[in-house]
Motif scaffolding. Structure first.
Motif, PDB file in Angstrom:
ATOM      1  N   PRO A 198       0.861  -1.366   0.200  1.00 44.69           N
ATOM      2  CA  PRO A 198       0.040  -0.101  -0.012  1.00 44.69           C
ATOM      3  C   PRO A 198       0.883   1.174   0.138  1.00 44.69           C
ATOM      4  CG  PRO A 198      -0.114  -1.091   2.304  1.00 44.69           C
ATOM      5  CD  PRO A 198       0.898  -2.092   1.223  1.00 44.69           C
ATOM      6  N   VAL A 199       0.219   2.390  -0.574  1.00 40.53           N
ATOM      7  CA  VAL A 199       1.078   3.666  -0.634  1.00 40.53           C
ATOM      8  C   VAL A 199       0.337   4.193   0.886  1.00 40.53           C
ATOM      9  CG1 VAL A 199       0.928   5.885  -1.762  1.00 40.53           C
ATOM     10  CG2 VAL A 199       1.095   3.817  -2.981  1.00 40.53           C
ATOM     11  N   GLN A 200       1.713   4.888   1.405  1.00 43.29           N
ATOM     12  CA  GLN A 200       1.185   5.497   2.672  1.00 43.29           C
ATOM     13  C   GLN A 200       0.598   6.951   2.189  1.00 43.29           C
ATOM     14  OE1 GLN A 200       4.207   7.527   5.157  1.00 43.29           O
ATOM     15  NE2 GLN A 200       3.531   6.642   6.791  1.00 43.29           N
ATOM     16  N   THR A 201      -0.545   7.093   2.789  1.00 44.47           N
ATOM     17  CA  THR A 201      -1.086   8.233   2.671  1.00 44.47           C
ATOM     18  C   THR A 201      -1.499   8.973   3.992  1.00 44.47           C
ATOM     19  OG1 THR A 201      -3.276   7.323   2.771  1.00 44.47           O
ATOM     20  CG2 THR A 201      -2.443   7.647   0.431  1.00 44.47           C
ATOM     21  N   ALA A 202      -1.765  10.415   3.951  1.00 41.85           N
ATOM     22  CA  ALA A 202      -1.903  11.163   5.271  1.00 41.85           C
ATOM     23  C   ALA A 202      -3.102  12.443   4.756  1.00 41.85           C
ATOM     24  CB  ALA A 202      -0.605  11.735   5.435  1.00 41.85           C
ATOM     25  N   ARG A 203      -3.669  12.666   6.026  1.00 44.60           N
ATOM     26  CA  ARG A 203      -4.811  13.927   5.808  1.00 44.60           C
ATOM     27  C   ARG A 203      -3.942  15.085   6.402  1.00 44.60           C
ATOM     28  NH1 ARG A 203      -7.501  11.958   9.902  1.00 44.60           N
ATOM     29  NH2 ARG A 203      -7.145  13.812  11.248  1.00 44.60           N
ATOM     30  N   VAL A 204      -4.240  16.016   5.843  1.00 39.98           N
ATOM     31  CA  VAL A 204      -3.870  17.273   6.268  1.00 39.98           C
ATOM     32  C   VAL A 204      -4.831  17.828   7.138  1.00 39.98           C
ATOM     33  CG1 VAL A 204      -3.060  19.731   5.556  1.00 39.98           C
ATOM     34  CG2 VAL A 204      -2.491  17.831   3.950  1.00 39.98           C
ATOM     35  N   ASN A 205      -4.151  18.577   8.291  1.00 40.58           N
ATOM     36  CA  ASN A 205      -5.135  19.169   9.167  1.00 40.58           C
ATOM     37  C   ASN A 205      -5.465  20.621   8.966  1.00 40.58           C
ATOM     38  OD1 ASN A 205      -6.297  20.566  11.484  1.00 40.58           O
ATOM     39  ND2 ASN A 205      -4.904  19.716  12.928  1.00 40.58           N
ATOM     40  N   THR A 206      -6.612  20.552   7.883  1.00 41.24           N
ATOM     41  CA  THR A 206      -6.951  21.961   7.232  1.00 41.24           C
ATOM     42  C   THR A 206      -7.234  23.054   8.039  1.00 41.24           C
ATOM     43  OG1 THR A 206      -8.903  21.009   6.538  1.00 41.24           O
ATOM     44  CG2 THR A 206      -7.330  20.777   4.825  1.00 41.24           C
ATOM     45  N   VAL A 218       2.364   9.568  -0.348  1.00 39.35           N
ATOM     46  CA  VAL A 218       3.846   9.722   0.118  1.00 39.35           C
ATOM     47  C   VAL A 218       4.469   8.813  -0.672  1.00 39.35           C
ATOM     48  CG1 VAL A 218       5.663   9.323   2.012  1.00 39.35           C
ATOM     49  CG2 VAL A 218       3.151   9.930   2.620  1.00 39.35           C
ATOM     50  N   LEU A 219       5.414   9.085  -1.676  1.00 38.87           N
ATOM     51  CA  LEU A 219       5.965   8.306  -2.568  1.00 38.87           C
ATOM     52  C   LEU A 219       7.520   7.719  -1.886  1.00 38.87           C
ATOM     53  CD1 LEU A 219       5.362  10.367  -5.760  1.00 38.87           C
ATOM     54  CD2 LEU A 219       3.916   8.442  -4.721  1.00 38.87           C
ATOM     55  N   ARG A 220       7.993   8.448  -1.010  1.00 40.15           N
ATOM     56  CA  ARG A 220       9.267   8.035  -0.428  1.00 40.15           C
ATOM     57  C   ARG A 220       9.417   8.534   1.073  1.00 40.15           C
ATOM     58  NH1 ARG A 220      12.852  10.498  -3.413  1.00 40.15           N
ATOM     59  NH2 ARG A 220      13.668  12.063  -1.599  1.00 40.15           N
ATOM     60  N   VAL A 231       1.943  22.004   3.255  1.00 40.60           N
ATOM     61  CA  VAL A 231       2.258  20.845   3.879  1.00 40.60           C
ATOM     62  C   VAL A 231       2.954  20.194   2.909  1.00 40.60           C
ATOM     63  CG1 VAL A 231       1.537  18.465   4.896  1.00 40.60           C
ATOM     64  CG2 VAL A 231       0.436  20.346   5.800  1.00 40.60           C
ATOM     65  N   VAL A 232       2.495  20.065   1.818  1.00 40.72           N
ATOM     66  CA  VAL A 232       3.486  19.345   0.762  1.00 40.72           C
ATOM     67  C   VAL A 232       4.766  20.083   0.634  1.00 40.72           C
ATOM     68  CG1 VAL A 232       3.771  19.044  -1.849  1.00 40.72           C
ATOM     69  CG2 VAL A 232       1.417  18.445  -0.591  1.00 40.72           C
ATOM     70  N   SER A 233       4.713  21.387   0.796  1.00 35.50           N
ATOM     71  CA  SER A 233       6.147  22.157   0.519  1.00 35.50           C
ATOM     72  C   SER A 233       6.912  21.671   1.842  1.00 35.50           C
ATOM     73  CB  SER A 233       5.599  23.679   0.643  1.00 35.50           C
ATOM     74  OG  SER A 233       5.045  23.940  -0.588  1.00 35.50           O
ATOM     75  N   LEU A 234       6.392  21.688   3.079  1.00 39.94           N
ATOM     76  CA  LEU A 234       7.228  21.409   4.073  1.00 39.94           C
ATOM     77  C   LEU A 234       7.755  19.953   4.269  1.00 39.94           C
ATOM     78  CD1 LEU A 234       4.740  22.948   7.206  1.00 39.94           C
ATOM     79  CD2 LEU A 234       7.107  23.741   6.449  1.00 39.94           C
ATOM     80  N   LEU A 235       7.121  19.147   3.652  1.00 40.93           N
ATOM     81  CA  LEU A 235       7.489  17.724   3.616  1.00 40.93           C
ATOM     82  C   LEU A 235       8.631  17.701   2.857  1.00 40.93           C
ATOM     83  CD1 LEU A 235       4.094  15.865   3.889  1.00 40.93           C
ATOM     84  CD2 LEU A 235       5.931  15.676   5.696  1.00 40.93           C
ATOM     85  N   LYS A 236       8.306  18.246   1.444  1.00 41.11           N
ATOM     86  CA  LYS A 236       9.544  18.259   0.578  1.00 41.11           C
ATOM     87  C   LYS A 236      10.825  19.132   1.142  1.00 41.11           C
ATOM     88  CE  LYS A 236       6.877  17.547  -3.722  1.00 41.11           C
ATOM     89  NZ  LYS A 236       6.484  18.637  -4.812  1.00 41.11           N
ATOM     90  N   GLU A 237      10.565  19.985   1.741  1.00 42.45           N
ATOM     91  CA  GLU A 237      12.004  20.732   2.454  1.00 42.45           C
ATOM     92  C   GLU A 237      12.388  19.663   3.519  1.00 42.45           C
ATOM     93  OE1 GLU A 237      10.744  24.160   4.459  1.00 42.45           O
ATOM     94  OE2 GLU A 237       9.879  24.943   2.762  1.00 42.45           O
ATOM     95  N   GLU A 238      12.035  18.765   4.167  1.00 44.32           N
ATOM     96  CA  GLU A 238      12.090  17.634   5.047  1.00 44.32           C
ATOM     97  C   GLU A 238      12.839  16.633   4.189  1.00 44.32           C
ATOM     98  OE1 GLU A 238      10.482  16.703   8.615  1.00 44.32           O
ATOM     99  OE2 GLU A 238       8.759  17.862   8.423  1.00 44.32           O
ATOM    100  N   GLY A 239      12.676  16.565   2.801  1.00 39.94           N
ATOM    101  CA  GLY A 239      13.365  15.445   2.178  1.00 39.94           C
ATOM    102  C   GLY A 239      12.432  14.421   1.731  1.00 39.94           C
ATOM    103  N   PHE A 240      11.230  14.479   2.067  1.00 40.78           N
ATOM    104  CA  PHE A 240      10.165  13.513   1.648  1.00 40.78           C
ATOM    105  C   PHE A 240       9.682  13.937   0.312  1.00 40.78           C
ATOM    106  CE2 PHE A 240       9.745  13.809   6.228  1.00 40.78           C
ATOM    107  CZ  PHE A 240       9.889  12.295   6.627  1.00 40.78           C
ATOM    108  N   ASP A 241       9.492  12.496  -0.428  1.00 39.26           N
ATOM    109  CA  ASP A 241       8.653  12.632  -1.701  1.00 39.26           C
ATOM    110  C   ASP A 241       7.244  12.438  -1.771  1.00 39.26           C
ATOM    111  OD1 ASP A 241       8.265  12.677  -4.329  1.00 39.26           O
ATOM    112  OD2 ASP A 241       9.149  11.178  -5.130  1.00 39.26           O
TER     113      ASP A 241
END
Length: 447
Positions: A178-186, A217-219, A194-204
């Motif tokens: 399964p692909v890991q998925t998450a829900r943003v606390n809007t 989450v791809l990586r 959140v996508v920008s923050l996670l990319k800055e942390e090195g997540f794809d």
């Protein structure tokens, strides 16, 4: 004297044994063993692959082993052979000589010379002679059962319920990770932020094409991200996120989540309320209610009240007709989450499904008493068994004259999943890569 640390394959064998003996879930045992054995780095990935892969393909592995076994060996030896064949067949990067060497060493440590010779002999025979062909199985349903490692009764049942094409696609899809998925606390941040923050942390990561507040989450594992720690997101499957939409939440609503632990949907409801109103979240066990409270604290929402209550007795404790919305995310067979919990497919029986339908109806009947006039009652399960879901829905409507089926309204990206002739949704794993899920909605009459 320090106890010798288990090798990754030994740890995998240990987990396989515990699953069989304790009937525990593989995901829970895996985390426990990783912590206890201090397994780190790439070894975590290998251990996860070995455990899930061997369980996921168990019936196929047994078919491959059958011609080489004159009698069934001790259970741990059979698991060691399964583990070894899994690596030989499905993992390209590990040479056969390394697999054989490790299997023989484990057999020596756990058994005696005779067992290590036996294991060595079987694996060398497999090497020399090759594996039996699955095309030898003439009946297509039986072949699909062995090929995708789903019990025959289950494949026959799905074939009857969904037809051949959907059954085949579902069985094949259940073998994919399964692909890991998450829900943003809007309530606190936007999806793009959140996508920008996670990319800055090195997540794809990328936004979900299915759910507006979802991300894929791809990586990487975002449970270890700063964004998760800060409560800006929660890990939740996309199918599970659909449930909060079915509730049609407006600000200041009072919502009951009757079977709430560990609190994923509770958090989603609280976020959709934008911090207004109240979500009362119930579970039978105090340690699970603690999880709901911890999650509520992490996401920073104070409109969640978690209580230890048996959802079959709620009308004795809570005020009748006091909730705008009631969610019954009912205990079920879990046949929609076989990619995450592959052991379920071997432990569940037709009898279990019948028993669960009875419990679901009990909870729905009790929860119905708490819905305000004109309010909604939502029933959801993480299973794909039509009988389990539809029997419960139909029986509930037969018994409850003051409830009617209610049309479910979803984002445009999901509108095609709603049955136009009914108040229900059946999501299959192959629909968009989420868990198998069922949702039905009922409306209470005005009088």
């Amino acid at each position: 004297m320090n106890k010798k640390k288990k090798s990754v394959r030994e740890a995998a064998l240990h987990i396989l044994e515990l699953i069989d003996k304790q009937q525990s879930y593989s995901n829970l045992l895996l985390n426990q063993v990783i912590q206890k054995e201090k397994i780190t780095g790439p070894d975590i990935g290998l251990l996860t692959e070995l455990v899930y892969g061997t369980i996921q393909r168990k019936l196929t592995l047994d078919y491959y082993l059958q011609p080489f076994l004159r009698k069934r060996p001790d259970h741990w030896v059979l698991n060691l052979l399964r583990l070894s064949i899994y690596q030989m067949v499905y993992l390209d990067k590990i040479p056969d000589r390394a697999i054989l060497f490790e299997a023989v060493e484990i057999a020596k440590r756990r058994g005696h010379k005779g067992i290590s010779s036996f294991v060595n002999g079987i694996l060398r025979q497999v090497q020399r002679q090759g594996l039996p062909s699955l095309t030898a199985i003439v009946d297509p349903v039986e072949r699909l059962s062995v090929e995708t490692s789903h019990p025959l009764w289950l494949v026959q049942r799905w074939n009857k319920q969904f037809g051949w094409e959907k059954t085949k696609a579902m069985c094949e899809y259940n073998l994919l990770p399964p692909v890991q998925t998450a829900r943003v606390n809007t309530h606190r941040i936007t999806t793009s932020e959140v996508v920008s923050l996670l990319k800055e942390e090195g997540f794809d990561v990328q936004p979900s094409p299915i759910i507006p507040e979802g991300i894929r989450v791809l990586r990487g594992n975002i449970a270890h991200s700063q964004a998760y720690e800060s409560g800006l997101l929660s890990i939740q499957d996309e199918s599970s996120m659909v449930v909060a939409y079915a509730l049609e939440i407006s600000p200041d609503f009072t919502v009951l989540d009757a079977c709430a632990a560990p609190g994923g949907k509770t958090g989603h409801i609280a976020e959709k309320l934008q911090g207004t109103g109240k979500v009362v979240a119930l579970d039978l066990h105090a340690h699970k209610v603690k999880l709901i409270n911890e999650n509520a604290a992490r996401i920073g929402l104070h409109n969640i009240e978690a209580r230890v209550i048996d959802s079959r007795t709620t009308s004795e404790v809570l005020q009748l007709e006091s909730f705008d919305r009631v969610l019954v995310d009912a205990p079920c067979s879990g046949l929609g989450v076989l990619r995450r919990k592959p052991d379920i497919k071997y432990s569940k029986t037709i009898q279990d499904i019948a028993a669960l339908s009875h419990v679901q109806l009990e909870i729905l009947t009790e929860s119905a008493k708490l819905v305000k006039k004109s309010g909604l009652l939502i029933y959801s399960t993480c299973t794909v068994d039509l009988e389990e879901n539809l029997e419960t829905v139909n029986e509930f409507l037969r018994q409850q004259e003051n409830f009617t089926p209610h049309d479910i309204h979803l984002p445009d990206s999901l509108a095609h999943l709603v049955d136009p002739k009914a108040n229900k949704i059946q999501i299959l794993p192959q629909d968009f890569g989420g868990d198998g899920f069922f949702i039905a909605a009922f409306k209470k009459k005005d009088q």
